[in-house]
Design an enzyme around this catalytic site. Structure first.
Site, mmCIF file in Angstrom:
data_model
loop_
_atom_site.group_PDB
_atom_site.id
_atom_site.type_symbol
_atom_site.label_atom_id
_atom_site.label_comp_id
_atom_site.label_asym_id
_atom_site.label_seq_id
_atom_site.Cartn_x
_atom_site.Cartn_y
_atom_site.Cartn_z
ATOM 1 N N HIS A 35 17.651 17.422 0.899
ATOM 2 C CA HIS A 35 18.614 16.325 0.750
ATOM 3 C C HIS A 35 19.598 16.256 1.916
ATOM 4 O O HIS A 35 20.281 15.243 2.099
ATOM 5 C CB HIS A 35 19.383 16.483 -0.564
ATOM 6 C CG HIS A 35 19.679 15.178 -1.241
ATOM 7 N ND1 HIS A 35 19.967 14.034 -0.556
ATOM 8 C CD2 HIS A 35 19.724 14.849 -2.554
ATOM 9 C CE1 HIS A 35 20.187 13.050 -1.406
ATOM 10 N NE2 HIS A 35 20.031 13.515 -2.629
ATOM 11 N N ASP A 78 1.144 2.281 -3.143
ATOM 12 C CA ASP A 78 -0.246 2.396 -3.596
ATOM 13 C C ASP A 78 -1.012 3.160 -2.525
ATOM 14 O O ASP A 78 -1.170 2.691 -1.407
ATOM 15 C CB ASP A 78 -0.849 1.003 -3.804
ATOM 16 C CG ASP A 78 -2.286 1.043 -4.305
ATOM 17 O OD1 ASP A 78 -2.862 2.146 -4.387
ATOM 18 O OD2 ASP A 78 -2.833 -0.033 -4.607
#
Length: 338
Positions: free
Chosen positions: A44, A265
């Site tokens: 992070h 996708d």
């Protein structure tokens, strides 16, 4: 949420500061009976949610279109940005307290609360009709939803007294607040926390619209000047946040319903669900995702089993009341009893 989901993510238990010698990114693909689970963990300190989903969606675009003429729609901006007053690198002190920041976490459960587009519209309209319009304040959909959930958690926690203080940490994105704005596609970490603090008594004597208003007031203060003040003060006194410092009476909201989590996708079809791993989880951690249905929101809540049980009972009663409402009619004047 099934416990096994956490094992689908790599680098569990690794701290951000260990990124100087440990991987900054790891991916694990688990083949299931009826599909695939792509678990991705990123440091992070390197990237925030905006950068992560930009990376993830670009990667899926590349995997789906492997021809040589591929053009990625939104290339990341990899130039690092620092305010003018920052002399890099910033040396962050690391004490033994951080290295040995170990403490016993209570047994936790995770539940996904689904808010439909209609649910959200009702919460937002109610909050703004009571607290927004007269004061020229516009309470957002997310503020209305988080306030409703925060109030529910406090109401359902056992052993809470009226004078007890509670905080809600909200992540603030600096990209649109800085002047000039950071470039679209900036790849880095440009978020910080702000605190909304109140007592259990104050929260429960008001409705969720009042709680949303407190969130709105704090968020509205985050101007360019305030963001720069935050950076300046942090550079003067850099600090690594310890998990043990934020778990007491604190809820934290991370991620955002604006992230395109269902638009990727890899060639296997679009995702059917999104879940988070074990990183940064504690009692009160709320992870926000857009729902599968357009305009809906899913909030993955990490709570103690006792709080979960009470909330499930409360929401179960609410659902039954809503279902029964249309049948419980006062025949004398043909009005609903509720």
């Amino acid at each position: 949420m099934p416990k096994i989901v956490k094992s689908f993510f790599p680098l569990n238990g690794l701290r951000n500061y260990e990124g100087v010698s440990k991987p900054l990114l790891a991916v694990q693909v688990t083949e299931l009976v009826d599909g695939f689970f792509i678990g991705c963990t990123i440091n992070h300190c390197v990237a925030d949610g905006t950068s992560f989903w930009h990376f993830f969606n670009c990667w899926s675009e590349i995997a789906r279109n492997s021809d040589s003429n591929l053009i990625v729609n939104k290339l990341p901006v990899l130039d690092r940005w620092f305010p003018e007053f920052v002399v890099s690198p910033i040396h962050v002190p690391l004490s033994k307290e951080h290295v040995h920041d170990e403490f016993d976490l209570p047994l936790l459960e995770e539940r996904v609360f689904h808010f439909s587009k209609e649910n959200i519209a009702q919460l937002k309209a109610k909050a703004n009709s009571e607290y927004g319009n007269d004061q020229k304040i516009c309470i957002s959909s997310l503020q209305a939803v988080l306030a409703h959930l925060w109030q529910s958690v406090i109401r359902c926690r056992c052993g809470t007294n009226a004078d007890e203080k509670f905080s809600f940490k909200l992540l603030i994105g600096a990209r649109p607040r800085l002047q000039p704005h950071l470039p679209e596609g900036y790849f880095g970490n440009a978020v910080h926390f702000v605190n909304v603090t109140t007592t259990a008594g104050e929260m429960l004597e008001h409705d969720s619209g009042w709680v949303a208003l407190q969130m709105n007031k704090v968020v509205s203060t985050q101007t360019h000047e305030e963001v720069m003040n935050f950076y300046q003060s942090w550079v003067k006194n850099p600090k690594i946040v310890k998990k043990s410092e934020v778990v007491a009476n604190t809820l934290i909201a991370s991620s955002s319903p604006r992230f395109d989590v269902y638009g990727n996708d890899f060639g296997w079809g679009r995702p059917v669900a999104v879940r988070s791993g074990a990183g940064n989880k504690h009692d009160g951690k709320m992870t926000i995702f857009c729902g599968v249905e357009q305009g809906s929101i899913d909030i993955e809540a990490c709570l103690t089993p006792e709080t979960c049980w009470v909330m499930e009972g409360e929401y179960g009663v609410m659902r039954k009341l809503i279902i029964c409402k249309s049948y419980m009619v006062d025949k004398s004047d043909n009005k609903n009893l509720y």
